[in-house]
Design a protein around this motif. Structure first.
Motif, PDB file in Angstrom:
ATOM      1  N   THR A   1       4.958   7.236  -1.963  1.00 37.56           N
ATOM      2  CA  THR A   1       6.875   6.568  -2.224  1.00 37.56           C
ATOM      3  C   THR A   1       6.669   5.891  -3.002  1.00 37.56           C
ATOM      4  OG1 THR A   1       7.526   5.423  -0.111  1.00 37.56           O
ATOM      5  CG2 THR A   1       7.556   7.471   0.139  1.00 37.56           C
ATOM      6  N   ARG A   2       7.919   5.513  -3.632  1.00 43.14           N
ATOM      7  CA  ARG A   2       8.214   4.926  -4.548  1.00 43.14           C
ATOM      8  C   ARG A   2       8.313   3.515  -4.621  1.00 43.14           C
ATOM      9  NH1 ARG A   2      13.902   5.355  -8.370  1.00 43.14           N
ATOM     10  NH2 ARG A   2      14.703   4.503  -6.767  1.00 43.14           N
ATOM     11  N   GLN A   3       8.951   2.968  -3.067  1.00 41.83           N
ATOM     12  CA  GLN A   3       8.514   1.452  -2.736  1.00 41.83           C
ATOM     13  C   GLN A   3       6.852   1.119  -1.835  1.00 41.83           C
ATOM     14  OE1 GLN A   3      11.172   4.198  -1.691  1.00 41.83           O
ATOM     15  NE2 GLN A   3      12.495   3.005  -3.639  1.00 41.83           N
ATOM     16  N   LYS A   4       6.860   2.462  -1.939  1.00 43.96           N
ATOM     17  CA  LYS A   4       5.002   2.390  -1.318  1.00 43.96           C
ATOM     18  C   LYS A   4       4.027   2.512  -2.124  1.00 43.96           C
ATOM     19  CE  LYS A   4       6.845   1.261   3.378  1.00 43.96           C
ATOM     20  NZ  LYS A   4       7.225   1.425   4.678  1.00 43.96           N
ATOM     21  N   PRO A   5       3.881   3.004  -3.370  1.00 44.36           N
ATOM     22  CA  PRO A   5       2.428   3.507  -4.192  1.00 44.36           C
ATOM     23  C   PRO A   5       2.016   2.788  -3.693  1.00 44.36           C
ATOM     24  CG  PRO A   5       3.892   1.788  -5.322  1.00 44.36           C
ATOM     25  CD  PRO A   5       4.115   1.613  -4.546  1.00 44.36           C
ATOM     26  N   MET A   6       0.480   4.081  -3.463  1.00 46.22           N
ATOM     27  CA  MET A   6      -0.861   4.193  -3.524  1.00 46.22           C
ATOM     28  C   MET A   6      -1.485   3.974  -5.286  1.00 46.22           C
ATOM     29  SD  MET A   6      -2.103   7.400  -1.699  1.00 46.22           S
ATOM     30  CE  MET A   6      -0.885   9.050  -2.170  1.00 46.22           C
ATOM     31  N   CYS A   7      -2.837   3.470  -5.227  1.00 46.23           N
ATOM     32  CA  CYS A   7      -3.170   2.351  -6.083  1.00 46.23           C
ATOM     33  C   CYS A   7      -4.032   3.706  -6.821  1.00 46.23           C
ATOM     34  CB  CYS A   7      -3.890   1.464  -5.761  1.00 46.23           C
ATOM     35  SG  CYS A   7      -4.090   0.240  -6.785  1.00 46.23           S
TER      36      CYS A   7
ATOM     37  N   ALA B   1      -2.533  -4.469  -4.235  1.00 41.93           N
ATOM     38  CA  ALA B   1      -2.275  -5.687  -3.146  1.00 41.93           C
ATOM     39  C   ALA B   1      -0.432  -5.869  -3.776  1.00 41.93           C
ATOM     40  CB  ALA B   1      -2.714  -6.624  -2.241  1.00 41.93           C
ATOM     41  N   ASN B   2      -0.726  -6.589  -4.452  1.00 44.84           N
ATOM     42  CA  ASN B   2       0.287  -7.372  -5.818  1.00 44.84           C
ATOM     43  C   ASN B   2       1.647  -6.195  -5.697  1.00 44.84           C
ATOM     44  OD1 ASN B   2       1.469  -9.944  -5.906  1.00 44.84           O
ATOM     45  ND2 ASN B   2       1.551  -9.128  -8.164  1.00 44.84           N
ATOM     46  N   ALA B   3       0.913  -5.424  -6.291  1.00 43.54           N
ATOM     47  CA  ALA B   3       1.787  -4.380  -6.989  1.00 43.54           C
ATOM     48  C   ALA B   3       2.666  -3.325  -5.970  1.00 43.54           C
ATOM     49  CB  ALA B   3       0.669  -3.129  -7.969  1.00 43.54           C
ATOM     50  N   LEU B   4       1.891  -3.134  -4.913  1.00 44.87           N
ATOM     51  CA  LEU B   4       2.271  -2.030  -3.693  1.00 44.87           C
ATOM     52  C   LEU B   4       3.468  -3.384  -2.688  1.00 44.87           C
ATOM     53  CD1 LEU B   4       2.454  -0.727  -0.924  1.00 44.87           C
ATOM     54  CD2 LEU B   4       1.098  -1.840   0.217  1.00 44.87           C
ATOM     55  N   CYS B   5       3.580  -4.735  -2.834  1.00 43.99           N
ATOM     56  CA  CYS B   5       4.800  -5.226  -2.239  1.00 43.99           C
ATOM     57  C   CYS B   5       5.363  -5.972  -3.402  1.00 43.99           C
ATOM     58  CB  CYS B   5       3.660  -7.456  -1.880  1.00 43.99           C
ATOM     59  SG  CYS B   5       2.825  -6.416  -1.089  1.00 43.99           S
ATOM     60  N   VAL B   6       5.542  -5.661  -4.385  1.00 48.21           N
ATOM     61  CA  VAL B   6       6.504  -5.899  -5.390  1.00 48.21           C
ATOM     62  C   VAL B   6       7.629  -4.601  -5.475  1.00 48.21           C
ATOM     63  CG1 VAL B   6       7.127  -6.720  -7.353  1.00 48.21           C
ATOM     64  CG2 VAL B   6       5.114  -7.791  -7.005  1.00 48.21           C
ATOM     65  N   SER B   7       7.089  -3.967  -5.604  1.00 50.15           N
ATOM     66  CA  SER B   7       7.254  -2.437  -5.466  1.00 50.15           C
ATOM     67  C   SER B   7       8.241  -2.664  -3.706  1.00 50.15           C
ATOM     68  CB  SER B   7       6.718  -1.192  -5.644  1.00 50.15           C
ATOM     69  OG  SER B   7       7.068   0.044  -5.999  1.00 50.15           O
ATOM     70  N   SER B   8       7.932  -3.262  -3.475  1.00 53.98           N
ATOM     71  CA  SER B   8       8.942  -2.729  -1.944  1.00 53.98           C
ATOM     72  C   SER B   8       9.580  -4.197  -1.485  1.00 53.98           C
ATOM     73  CB  SER B   8       7.267  -3.006  -1.153  1.00 53.98           C
ATOM     74  OG  SER B   8       6.453  -2.196  -0.008  1.00 53.98           O
TER      75      SER B   8
ATOM     76  N   GLU C   1      17.918   1.124  -1.475  1.00 55.57           N
ATOM     77  CA  GLU C   1      16.793   1.259  -0.442  1.00 55.57           C
ATOM     78  C   GLU C   1      15.109   1.569  -1.921  1.00 55.57           C
ATOM     79  OE1 GLU C   1      17.116   5.424  -0.121  1.00 55.57           O
ATOM     80  OE2 GLU C   1      18.267   5.335   1.634  1.00 55.57           O
ATOM     81  N   ALA C   2      15.881   1.499  -3.082  1.00 59.29           N
ATOM     82  CA  ALA C   2      14.744   0.955  -4.203  1.00 59.29           C
ATOM     83  C   ALA C   2      14.447  -0.673  -4.245  1.00 59.29           C
ATOM     84  CB  ALA C   2      14.844   1.470  -5.751  1.00 59.29           C
ATOM     85  N   ALA C   3      15.248  -1.559  -3.403  1.00 58.70           N
ATOM     86  CA  ALA C   3      14.795  -2.489  -3.727  1.00 58.70           C
ATOM     87  C   ALA C   3      14.018  -3.263  -2.804  1.00 58.70           C
ATOM     88  CB  ALA C   3      16.244  -3.735  -3.312  1.00 58.70           C
ATOM     89  N   GLY C   4      13.588  -1.787  -2.148  1.00 62.84           N
ATOM     90  CA  GLY C   4      13.141  -2.390  -1.024  1.00 62.84           C
ATOM     91  C   GLY C   4      14.009  -2.624   1.361  1.00 62.84           C
ATOM     92  N   PHE C   5      15.242  -2.042   1.350  1.00 66.19           N
ATOM     93  CA  PHE C   5      15.920  -2.745   1.864  1.00 66.19           C
ATOM     94  C   PHE C   5      15.698  -1.028   2.627  1.00 66.19           C
ATOM     95  CE2 PHE C   5      16.529  -6.167  -0.586  1.00 66.19           C
ATOM     96  CZ  PHE C   5      16.182  -7.353   0.475  1.00 66.19           C
TER      97      PHE C   5
END
Length: 295
Positions: free
Chosen positions: A42-48, A65-72, A263-267
């Motif tokens: 998903t947009r909030q939890k992208p793959m690499c 890992a950092n990109a995944l967390c920032v996107s979330s 949701e886009a902000a990770g909530f």
């Protein structure tokens, strides 16, 4: 060879947008705690993944890992696990959201090679970077009612800073706040009971509220607050717009905008508070921004 098969960018220059503000419910993780997240495409939890050049070393793992967390919606992430190298295998030929290591961008499409990443995500401070509290906080202590549940467990007990933060957030959310920070507890919940009667509890290893008699529990004191997020046109704080006529700006649409923003902000979701104008009538920005499109 290029790794990308197809690509759909989620940027647009649609004219009619709105700046949304929303109260949200979420679990706020302090600087010493972390939330474990795994990519799901998903947009909030992208793959690499990658496009032209693939490198899979410790630096790339940390970057993914950092990109995944920032996107979330977090500040940073620490690499935990990946099932395989992004250079050698694919999860599926379907379209997903990805963080692309050799372009350092998030993209949606279908890639030949990719991997889901598991990371421990955290904030650099008590509050998420895209939020601010409302005026002050309210200190609440569990009393065993539905609005002020105690904290307990069912099969497995852990009493550390992460569990304390979870108990505080659960207490505050049950009392109608967005979240809260842990202040104190008279004892750990693993070995001592605070009451022999029937009470309401937040059960940590099940992640739910329950009423009954538990052998071990503790009341928790927390500082509770509401959280506000404002759209600014970035990927994690999109503005709101529409695509297909007729344009509608009613309570259902405003709530849809708020939920999309949060949701886009990770909530999980959000409740609409205000907007400076209807998105049917005027534009808020010129040029390209990130948007949540209602229709």
């Amino acid at each position: 060879a290029e790794n990308s098969l197809s690509l759909i960018m989620a940027r647009t220059t649609l004219e009619r947008v709105v700046l949304c503000v929303a109260y949200v419910s979420c679990l706020v993780v302090g600087s010493e705690a972390a939330t474990r997240i795994t990519s799901d495409g998903t947009r909030q939890k992208p793959m690499c993944s990658w496009t032209r050049t693939c490198v899979w070393d410790t630096a790339t793992q940390a970057e993914c890992a950092n990109a995944l967390c920032v996107s979330s919606g977090y500040d940073r992430g620490v690499f935990v696990y990946v099932p395989h190298s992004i250079c050698a295998a694919s999860v599926s030929d379907a379209s997903y959201w990805y963080y692309i290591t050799d372009t350092e961008q998030y993209e949606y499409g279908s890639f030949h090679k990719e991997a889901p990443v598991t990371a421990d995500c955290s904030y650099g401070s008590t509050l998420p970077p895209t939020t601010s509290t409302t005026s002050g906080s309210t200190r609440i202590t569990s009393d065993g009612t539905r609005a002020k549940p105690m904290c307990s467990w069912s099969a497995t007990c852990m009493w550390d800073s992460t569990t304390q933060a979870e108990c505080a957030a659960a207490l505050c959310q049950s009392s109608g706040f967005s979240s809260g920070t842990f202040v104190s507890a008279p004892h750990g919940m693993c070995d001592v009971s605070a009451s022999s009667g029937t009470n309401w509890y937040y059960v940590t290893d099940r992640g739910l509220y329950d009423s009954g008699e538990f052998d071990k529990e503790t009341p928790v004191t927390a500082d509770c607050y509401n959280i506000v997020i404002t759209g600014d046109g970035t990927q994690t704080k999109p503005l709101c717009t529409w695509n297909e006529a007729p344009c509608v700006w009613d309570s259902d649409i405003r709530q849809k905008c708020a939920a999309g923003l949060c949701e886009a902000a990770g909530f999980e979701t959000g409740t609409f508070v205000s907007a400076p104008h209807s998105y049917c009538e005027q534009s808020h920005v010129d040029g390209s921004s990130w948007y949540y499109i209602t229709s």
